[in-house]
Design a protein around this motif. Structure first.
Motif, short mmCIF file in Angstrom:
data_model
loop_
_atom_site.label_atom_id
_atom_site.label_comp_id
_atom_site.label_asym_id
_atom_site.label_seq_id
_atom_site.Cartn_x
_atom_site.Cartn_y
_atom_site.Cartn_z
N VAL A 263 -0.22 -9.41 16.24
CA VAL A 263 -0.48 -10.07 17.52
C VAL A 263 -1.98 -10.12 17.75
CG1 VAL A 263 -0.17 -9.93 20.02
CG2 VAL A 263 1.72 -9.32 18.50
N ARG A 265 -4.90 -10.91 20.40
CA ARG A 265 -5.13 -11.04 21.85
C ARG A 265 -6.60 -10.81 22.18
NH1 ARG A 265 -0.55 -6.77 23.82
NH2 ARG A 265 -1.83 -5.48 22.43
N ASP A 269 -6.83 -8.33 27.31
CA ASP A 269 -5.36 -8.36 27.32
C ASP A 269 -4.76 -7.27 26.43
OD1 ASP A 269 -5.32 -10.54 29.04
OD2 ASP A 269 -5.43 -11.99 27.39
N ASP A 272 -6.14 -6.96 19.67
CA ASP A 272 -5.20 -7.22 18.57
C ASP A 272 -4.35 -5.98 18.29
OD1 ASP A 272 -6.61 -9.53 18.49
OD2 ASP A 272 -7.59 -9.15 16.56
N ASP A 294 1.94 -13.99 24.04
CA ASP A 294 1.37 -13.39 22.83
C ASP A 294 2.41 -13.30 21.72
OD1 ASP A 294 -1.14 -12.98 24.09
OD2 ASP A 294 -0.37 -11.16 25.05
#
Length: 334
Positions: A263, A265, A269, A272, A294
Motif C-alpha cells: 500500500v 500512501r 495518511d 507506505d 488506499d
C-alpha cells in the motif's frame, strides 16, 4: 513477475514431494470445502502420486479465479485452446499436466458414459436436481437442459478414472450428488473432491445486475484501465471485512501470488506499508487505519502486475492470438 511465479512454484513442489503430512496439508489447503478428509488421507497412504482431474468449462472470457486461482491450485499438486494459452501465460506447471478434452473422453467411452448419465437421472428427483443450482431465482423457469445437466456433471465425475477432483465451489453440489448416487448404488469408491474458492462479485448487489455486466469481475484480458475502472466501482465500505470483495481478491489472488500486498500512501495518511498476511491487513482495515481508497489503489496495481505477463503473451504469441480471434469469431457468429 515471472521469476516470482517460478520461485513460488519451486517452493510448492518441495512441499508436494515431501512427507505424507506435508502432502496431506497441501491438498487440504487447496480445498475450501472437502467432503471427507479421512478418504483423502487413506488415498494418499495408498498412492504416492494420485491422479487429479481439474474441472474447467472453456469460456470466452476467463475469470481471474479460473486463471490465477486454478493455476495456484494445480501448481500446488504437481487444464478450449484459449484457456490453455491463458494458463501458459499465467505460469501453470503444464509439464505435470495432461490436457484432456472431455468431448474426446465421452466419445471414446460413450457406451459407459451415457448409460451412467441416464441411470443417475432416473435415480435423482427433480427437487434434488434443483438444489444443484443454489440460490437461483425461484421464479426463473428451469428448462429440460437445466434439469439434465447436473446428471451429466455427475456422470463426468464418476466415469473418469481419477483419484481426486479439483472443482470450484460452484460445482460442489454436483460432487455431493455423485457421492449420493454412489451410496444409492452401493459403490464404495466415492469421488474425493477439493473445492477451491470462487471469488465474489465486485458490486454490492450483483443479483440486480445483468450477469454479463463487465464490472462484476476481473477477467484475464483486462488491461490496467479496465482493472482500475472495475476496482473503483467495487464494493469496499470502510471497516467492513466480512463480505468485502476487494479483501477477498487480496486473500485469494494477491497474497498467494505475490506474497505481499503493498500500500502506497502519503506520510500524513500513515505512509507506505507492506502486508504479508491477511490477518495483519484485516486488523488494520477493521480499525480504520487502512482506508478503502488506499486498498483499491493498491489492489488495482497488484492485479495489473499479475496480469501483465498474460497480456504480453497474447500480444507476442501467434497461437494465443489465434485462440482469442477464434473465440471472438465464434461469439460474433452466435
Amino acid at each position: 513477475m515471472e521469476n516470482s511465479a517460478h520461485a513460488a512454484l519451486d517452493s510448492i513442489r518441495d512441499t508436494v514431494e515431501g512427507s505424507f503430512d506435508q502432502r496431506f496439508a497441501t491438498l487440504k489447503s487447496i480445498g475450501e470445502d472437502r467432503v471427507n478428509d479421512d478418504e483423502l488421507e487413506l488415498l494418499l497412504k495408498k498412492k504416492s502420486a494420485p491422479i487429479c482431474y481439474v474441472w474447467c468449462d472453456p469460456s470466452p472470457w476467463m475469470h481471474i479465479s479460473e486463471g490465477i486461482i486454478k493455476t495456484l491450485c494445480v501448481n500446488k499438486m504437481t487444464i478450449g485452446l484459449y484457456n490453455i494459452e491463458m494458463w501458459k501465460a499465467a505460469g501453470m506447471a503444464l509439464d505435470r499436466v495432461e490436457l484432456v478434452w472431455l468431448s474426446d473422453e465421452i466419445n471414446r467411452h460413450a457406451d459407459e458414459y451415457w448409460p451412467l448419465a441416464m441411470d443417475i437421472s432416473r435415480k435423482t428427483t427433480v427437487h434434488r436436481i434443483k438444489r444443484c443450482y443454489g440460490r437461483r431465482d425461484p421464479f426463473e423457469e428451469f428448462t429440460a437442459a437445466d434439469i439434465f445437466y447436473p446428471s451429466l456433471q455427475c456422470a463426468t465425475i464418476l466415469f473418469q478414472k481419477v483419484d481426486i477432483w479439483l472443482l470450484g465451489m460452484d460445482q460442489h453440489e454436483a460432487n455431493l450428488l455423485a457421492r449420493e448416487y454412489c451410496k444409492h448404488i452401493k459403490r464404495q469408491n466415492k469421488p474425493i473432491a477439493l473445492s477451491h474458492n470462487i471469488l465474489p462479485n465486485l458490486l454490492q448487489y450483483p443479483e440486480e445486475e445483468h450477469r454479463r455486466n463487465p464490472l462484476l469481475a476481473i477477467y484475464m484480458e483486462d488491461n490496467e484501465v479496465d482493472i482500475s475502472r472495475k476496482i473503483i466501482h467495487a464494493f469496499c465500505p470502510p471497516k467492513l471485512v466480512e463480505g468485502n470483495p476487494c479483501l477477498e481478491y487480496i486473500k485469494y489472488i494477491i497474497l498467494p501470488w505475490l506474497g505481499k500486498f503493498e500500500v502506497v500512501r502519503k506520510k500524513e495518511d500513515g505512509g507506505d506499508k507492506m502486508f504479508l498476511s491477511m490477518e495483519e491487513l484485516t486488523t488494520d482495515y477493521a480499525s480504520g487505519a487502512l482506508q478503502p481508497g488506499d486498498v483499491k489503489l493498491a489492489l488495482a496495481n497488484s492485479l495489473s502486475k499479475i496480469l501483465q505477463p498474460v497480456h504480453g503473451h497474447f500480444k507476442s504469441n501467434s497461437e494465443a492470438k489465434n485462440a482469442v480471434e477464434g473465440v471472438k469469431e465464434y461469439y460474433i457468429a452466435k
